[in-house]
Design a protein around this motif. Structure first.
Motif, PDB file in Angstrom:
ATOM      1  N   LEU A 142     -28.164   8.327  90.120  1.00  0.00           N
ATOM      2  CA  LEU A 142     -28.102   8.635  88.692  1.00  0.00           C
ATOM      3  C   LEU A 142     -27.299   9.911  88.430  1.00  0.00           C
ATOM      4  O   LEU A 142     -26.572  10.001  87.439  1.00  0.00           O
ATOM      5  CB  LEU A 142     -29.533   8.782  88.157  1.00  0.00           C
ATOM      6  N   VAL A 143     -27.423  10.894  89.305  1.00  0.00           N
ATOM      7  CA  VAL A 143     -26.681  12.144  89.079  1.00  0.00           C
ATOM      8  C   VAL A 143     -25.310  12.126  89.773  1.00  0.00           C
ATOM      9  O   VAL A 143     -24.612  13.135  89.821  1.00  0.00           O
ATOM     10  CB  VAL A 143     -27.490  13.399  89.528  1.00  0.00           C
ATOM     11  N   GLY A 144     -24.924  10.953  90.320  1.00  0.00           N
ATOM     12  CA  GLY A 144     -23.580  10.805  90.880  1.00  0.00           C
ATOM     13  C   GLY A 144     -23.393  11.435  92.249  1.00  0.00           C
ATOM     14  O   GLY A 144     -22.303  11.904  92.565  1.00  0.00           O
ATOM     15  N   LEU A 145     -24.444  11.451  93.070  1.00  0.00           N
ATOM     16  CA  LEU A 145     -24.319  12.078  94.394  1.00  0.00           C
ATOM     17  C   LEU A 145     -24.485  11.080  95.539  1.00  0.00           C
ATOM     18  O   LEU A 145     -24.771  11.488  96.672  1.00  0.00           O
ATOM     19  CB  LEU A 145     -25.338  13.215  94.539  1.00  0.00           C
ATOM     20  N   LYS A 146     -24.293   9.810  95.232  1.00  0.00           N
ATOM     21  CA  LYS A 146     -24.393   8.787  96.283  1.00  0.00           C
ATOM     22  C   LYS A 146     -23.409   9.124  97.409  1.00  0.00           C
ATOM     23  O   LYS A 146     -22.268   9.516  97.131  1.00  0.00           O
ATOM     24  CB  LYS A 146     -24.046   7.418  95.691  1.00  0.00           C
ATOM     25  N   LEU A 198     -26.174  15.311  81.580  1.00  0.00           N
ATOM     26  CA  LEU A 198     -27.587  15.422  81.207  1.00  0.00           C
ATOM     27  C   LEU A 198     -27.894  14.532  80.000  1.00  0.00           C
ATOM     28  O   LEU A 198     -28.935  13.865  79.962  1.00  0.00           O
ATOM     29  CB  LEU A 198     -27.950  16.889  80.917  1.00  0.00           C
ATOM     30  N   ILE A 199     -26.969  14.482  79.041  1.00  0.00           N
ATOM     31  CA  ILE A 199     -27.152  13.608  77.869  1.00  0.00           C
ATOM     32  C   ILE A 199     -27.261  12.154  78.337  1.00  0.00           C
ATOM     33  O   ILE A 199     -28.143  11.406  77.929  1.00  0.00           O
ATOM     34  CB  ILE A 199     -25.981  13.780  76.867  1.00  0.00           C
ATOM     35  N   ARG A 200     -26.372  11.776  79.270  1.00  0.00           N
ATOM     36  CA  ARG A 200     -26.370  10.398  79.789  1.00  0.00           C
ATOM     37  C   ARG A 200     -27.665  10.106  80.547  1.00  0.00           C
ATOM     38  O   ARG A 200     -28.301   9.068  80.342  1.00  0.00           O
ATOM     39  CB  ARG A 200     -25.144  10.219  80.703  1.00  0.00           C
ATOM     40  N   ILE A 201     -28.069  11.047  81.387  1.00  0.00           N
ATOM     41  CA  ILE A 201     -29.263  10.852  82.212  1.00  0.00           C
ATOM     42  C   ILE A 201     -30.505  10.727  81.332  1.00  0.00           C
ATOM     43  O   ILE A 201     -31.343   9.850  81.540  1.00  0.00           O
ATOM     44  CB  ILE A 201     -29.420  12.024  83.211  1.00  0.00           C
TER      45      ILE A 201
END
Ligand SMILES: Nc1ncnc2c1ncn2[C@@H]1O[C@H](COP(=O)(O)OP(=O)(O)OP(=O)(O)O)[C@@H](O)[C@H]1O
Ligand SMILES: [Mg+2]
Length: 277
Positions: A142-146, A198-201
């Motif tokens: 979700l936070v783009g750290l895959k 943060l808005i997206r999350i």
């Protein structure tokens, strides 16, 4: 039906810090412990706030006005001298599982990998290993750290470390998210990216109640439903400004609107009047 009872109530709260100080006398110099004085500092004075479930509230105000103090009282890390903080109708008497906290300095454990940092909250709650790693993976995505699950914090950039902090808070699935200048240490570009992230999350995660301390007026308007302006120390609530934008409107284009500029100017006047010269 909307929930009429507020999620967080700060009810006429005053906080005084007391620190021991050595008395500066001849005797005090040689027998300092015999001659202590107590220095009292009123950090927060008669603050009242009601925060509704699902609201995003930003707190702004000059440095030292008690923003962190208010946030820590909501989390039960410190306690008021008078007044009361209630969460879900119950007085806050210590740290609570409903609350997640993001600190300005990221607060990551340097000896734990990304996934072990993110899985820490569920681990504390005794969530079984496979479930907590599943939760951690979901929030790392979700936070783009895959792809960075097994990296250590020192191998990541500041923005990436802050994402780990956000993922760690989210994976604990808190009802309330308390964020103390979470983007304060980031450069302007990364900071703007993180605001939109943060808005997206938050849109993806549903209706957590958020309290966010910041010095950045644009950040406050972009993220919050309400902005609380605090006065200089001892901090009081000076004004609460409603931000009328829908979640779906909160993007790059909003920053260029005249309404945004008017709100920024209004907040600037409110905070500027409180800045010590
Ligand atoms: N543990 C403490 N002991 C004594 N005084 C403290 C303590 N924590 C904070 N203070 C004092 O209380 C006041 C409010 O501090 P606080 O950290 O809440 O301010 P703040 O609004 O978060 O400031 P900033 O914007 O600089 O982070 C300050 O004057 C600070 O020196
Ligand atoms: Mg602070």
């Amino acid at each position: 039906m909307s929930d009429p009872s507020p999620k967080i109530v700060v009810d006429h709260v005053t906080k005084i810090y007391r620190t021991r100080k050595r008395r500066d006398t001849f005797l005090g110099r040689f027998l300092p412990d015999l001659r202590p004085t107590i220095r009292e500092l009123k950090a927060v004075d008669d603050v009242s706030l009601e925060i509704t479930t699902g609201d995003f509230v930003a707190i702004i105000g000059p440095s030292g006005c008690g923003k962190t103090t208010v946030l820590r009282m909501m989390d039960g890390l410190i306690f008021p001298d008078s007044g009361e903080v209630r969460v879900n109708g119950t007085p806050v008497l210590g740290p609570r599982a409903e609350c997640g906290f993001i600190f300005q300095d990221f607060g990551l454990y340097p000896w734990r990998t990304v996934i072990d940092n993110v899985a820490f909250g569920p681990e504390l709650r005794g969530v079984p290993r496979n479930v907590r790693y599943e939760l951690a993976r979901k929030h790392i995505d979700l936070v783009g750290l895959k792809g960075f699950e097994t990296s250590f914090p020192h191998q990541l950039s500041g923005g990436m470390q802050q994402r780990v902090g956000i993922a760690r808070m989210l994976s604990a699935e808190p009802e309330i998210m308390l964020m103390d200048e979470p983007f304060g240490a980031l450069d302007a570009l990364t900071r703007r990216t993180m605001q939109f992230e943060l808005i997206r999350i938050l849109a993806a995660e549903g209706s957590a109640t958020s309290v966010f301390v910041t010095h950045d007026l644009d950040e406050a308007i972009l993220l919050a439903d309400k902005v609380v302006i605090m006065s200089a120390r001892p901090g009081r609530v000076k004004e609460i400004v409603n931000i009328p934008f829908a979640r779906s409107e909160r993007g790059e284009a909003l920053l260029e609107t005249s309404m945004f500029a008017e709100l920024r100017h209004h907040l600037w006047l409110g905070v500027h009047a409180e800045q010590p010269l």
